[in-house]
Design a protein around this motif. Sequence first.
Motif, PDB file in Angstrom:
ATOM      1  N   CYS A 204       0.773  -1.388   0.068  1.00 56.36           N
ATOM      2  CA  CYS A 204       0.037   0.107   0.086  1.00 56.36           C
ATOM      3  C   CYS A 204       0.803   1.393  -0.173  1.00 56.36           C
ATOM      4  N   THR A 205       2.017   1.217  -0.840  1.00 46.01           N
ATOM      5  CA  THR A 205       2.844   2.595  -0.577  1.00 46.01           C
ATOM      6  C   THR A 205       2.515   3.715  -1.451  1.00 46.01           C
ATOM      7  N   HIS A 206       1.422   3.513  -2.199  1.00 48.47           N
ATOM      8  CA  HIS A 206       0.926   4.531  -2.979  1.00 48.47           C
ATOM      9  C   HIS A 206       0.300   5.634  -2.064  1.00 48.47           C
ATOM     10  N   LEU A 207       0.054   5.209  -0.630  1.00 51.25           N
ATOM     11  CA  LEU A 207      -0.471   6.265   0.034  1.00 51.25           C
ATOM     12  C   LEU A 207       0.675   7.068   0.687  1.00 51.25           C
ATOM     13  N   LEU A 208       1.894   6.837   0.368  1.00 55.45           N
ATOM     14  CA  LEU A 208       3.077   7.517   0.796  1.00 55.45           C
ATOM     15  C   LEU A 208       3.143   8.932  -0.306  1.00 55.45           C
ATOM     16  N   PHE A 209       2.446   8.987  -1.179  1.00 55.02           N
ATOM     17  CA  PHE A 209       2.845  10.125  -2.234  1.00 55.02           C
ATOM     18  C   PHE A 209       1.650  10.992  -2.572  1.00 55.02           C
ATOM     19  N   GLU A 210       1.933  11.962  -2.968  1.00 54.54           N
ATOM     20  CA  GLU A 210       0.707  13.039  -3.203  1.00 54.54           C
ATOM     21  C   GLU A 210      -0.125  12.305  -4.378  1.00 54.54           C
ATOM     22  N   PRO A 211      -1.373  12.565  -4.487  1.00 52.89           N
ATOM     23  CA  PRO A 211      -2.146  11.907  -5.505  1.00 52.89           C
ATOM     24  C   PRO A 211      -1.743  12.330  -6.765  1.00 52.89           C
ATOM     25  N   ASP A 212      -2.132  11.395  -7.758  1.00 49.02           N
ATOM     26  CA  ASP A 212      -2.126  11.728  -9.082  1.00 49.02           C
ATOM     27  C   ASP A 212      -3.218  10.839  -9.870  1.00 49.02           C
ATOM     28  N   PRO A 213      -3.619  10.997 -11.074  1.00 50.49           N
ATOM     29  CA  PRO A 213      -4.537  10.132 -11.634  1.00 50.49           C
ATOM     30  C   PRO A 213      -4.333   8.662 -11.465  1.00 50.49           C
ATOM     31  N   PHE A 214      -2.972   8.072 -11.673  1.00 49.52           N
ATOM     32  CA  PHE A 214      -2.695   6.738 -11.324  1.00 49.52           C
ATOM     33  C   PHE A 214      -3.149   6.278  -9.890  1.00 49.52           C
ATOM     34  N   ILE A 215      -2.378   7.127  -8.882  1.00 48.70           N
ATOM     35  CA  ILE A 215      -2.384   6.799  -7.419  1.00 48.70           C
ATOM     36  C   ILE A 215      -4.084   6.967  -7.133  1.00 48.70           C
ATOM     37  N   ASP A 216      -4.641   7.646  -7.723  1.00 44.68           N
ATOM     38  CA  ASP A 216      -6.327   7.734  -7.224  1.00 44.68           C
ATOM     39  C   ASP A 216      -7.004   6.424  -7.641  1.00 44.68           C
ATOM     40  N   GLN A 217      -6.568   5.569  -8.528  1.00 42.35           N
ATOM     41  CA  GLN A 217      -7.045   4.431  -8.636  1.00 42.35           C
ATOM     42  C   GLN A 217      -6.676   3.249  -7.918  1.00 42.35           C
ATOM     43  N   MET A 218      -5.828   3.772  -7.037  1.00 44.72           N
ATOM     44  CA  MET A 218      -5.238   2.312  -6.158  1.00 44.72           C
ATOM     45  C   MET A 218      -5.964   2.234  -4.851  1.00 44.72           C
ATOM     46  N   GLY A 219      -6.902   3.250  -4.682  1.00 36.71           N
ATOM     47  CA  GLY A 219      -7.868   3.058  -3.588  1.00 36.71           C
ATOM     48  C   GLY A 219      -7.265   3.783  -2.464  1.00 36.71           C
ATOM     49  N   GLY A 220      -8.155   4.103  -1.547  1.00 32.87           N
ATOM     50  CA  GLY A 220      -7.848   5.199  -0.359  1.00 32.87           C
ATOM     51  C   GLY A 220      -7.127   4.228   0.893  1.00 32.87           C
ATOM     52  N   MET A 221      -7.398   4.530   1.889  1.00 28.96           N
ATOM     53  CA  MET A 221      -6.675   4.126   3.151  1.00 28.96           C
ATOM     54  C   MET A 221      -7.182   2.877   3.601  1.00 28.96           C
TER      55      MET A 221
END
Length: 331
Positions: free
Chosen positions: A276-293
Amino acid sequence: MNIVFYYEYSLTACGPLNARAAEVCRKGALIRTEEGGYGCIQPWPELGDHSLQKELDALRKGNPLPLGKRALECARVDGEARAAGVSLFSGLHIPASHATLPSCVSPATIRIMETKGFKAGKIKASSNPAAALERLTMLASMVPSWRWRLDFNGSLDGNEALQFWKSLPHHLKSRIDFIEDPCPFSVPGWERLVDAGMPLALDMGTDTEHQPAVTADLPVTRIVKPAREATPGDLHDPPVFTTVMDHPVGQLWAVYQAAEYYRDALPTEIPLCGLCTHLLFEPDPFIDQMGGMNPQVAVPAGTGLGFDGMLEALPWKKLLSLIHISEPTRQ
């Protein structure tokens, strides 16, 4: 021969991501093969990786370096699924993950993570053992039910690692799943830590061919990062799959490898991973599709690893021709 295209990206973290890396802007590149598969290269030169430029130059010359080889393997698997019109995640269970906690994480965020279902935290510990102990004590007091994992990225020496373990009170020791890379790996040095009761985890990095062998009688949890290595076939204990904190394409490659490895495992046999390391970064269109917390990554719709239209729309640049690399991997 494959024609490879690339797209350079940058991710912005909310703070330093480990004991050796102060830079919060992380740069990498996505690659695309002529067969339509995608992969990701995001080096960590602070941890001994070649630079991004060297990785891309090696791809141009047809002699990919370790991260490039793994990105090509990802692209091969991804491309085959896209050609077949199927998602790589079809029929797979996504393993749950611990919460990776950077130094900037707030108490409010940790409490929200607990309510969302996270059951363990991983601390990217500093090279200062006293500061690491203080931080662990503070965080552990906030979520009494959590278990803990610490990663020093080999920043301590053997004596410092041993002293850190001895300094932990029993109530904290009992909540530690493992301490990852407290100091550089050596069999005698780590045997000393095992004898002291320290639960250890090992991240072999990219240069696995030149590192000391891990003896079968040394109880060490293997950290497997698909961006760096194929899943070893001789593991005695369940490995913990993690990302290298890279682009969502690279993160999803780790998610897929973990889910595929544990395809036939019972839920109780699957350790918490670090996906779940996408939560470490500022959102972008790709990260937004990885789910929330949430302790389970939300895989995007589409074929292969997903992101079909978004990937096609990126401004790709062309690399020179290179010889196709095929690396066996556990499926």
